[in-house]
Design an enzyme around this catalytic site. Structure first.
Site: not given
Length: 151
Positions: A110, A129
């Site tokens: 991330d 995401d």
């Protein structure tokens, strides 16, 4: 059309994650908008918002089941709705993008961080995401529209 969306989504996710590893792994964040938006490397061993932390096998199996179920649905029922097909393609591409990380690294990379000064930090996320989230929103829109709730 769905295959192109899935492949482009996976490629975009991989390119951005490889960039994040190369550029941000050293710990140097890149501030885009001060006190609001930056790129910051994070290794996420869970799912969205940190749930199911360190449950790699569970998350991998669930992802495989969901992706397989959506693919079977697309091939078996061949939905005519373009928005439904696009939403499911986005969900598949994002799920596969994060699945690749879980298999390759044992965590998800991330790197997109939104926050308000030091008051509030939204959980760090990635392109996969975004794809899953946009796909889910489109799917919800389709369901509402089809069920007549939007009339």
């Amino acid at each position: 059309m769905e295959i192109v969306i899935i492949l482009l989504g996976i490629i975009l996710d991989r390119i951005t994650k490889l960039w994040a590893i190369k550029t941000l792994l050293s710990g140097k964040d890149i501030v885009i908008i001060k006190n609001f938006f930056q790129f910051s490397y994070l290794e996420n061993t869970g799912a969205a918002f940190g749930i199911f932390r360190d449950k790699l096998m569970f998350l991998t199996v669930i992802t495989l089941i969901v992706v397989f179920a959506i693919i079977v649905y697309l091939f078996k029922f061949k939905p005519s709705s373009k928005i439904l097909r696009i939403s499911l393609a986005f969900i598949i591409s994002g799920a596969i993008g994060n699945l690749i990380d879980r298999i390759q690294y044992k965590y998800v990379v991330d790197f997109i961080l939104l926050h308000y000064k030091d008051v509030y930090y939204f959980p760090t996320f990635n392109v996969a995401d975004i794809l899953v989230s946009v796909g889910t929103i489109l799917l919800a829109f389709f369901i509402i529209k089809e069920d007549g709730y939007g009339k």
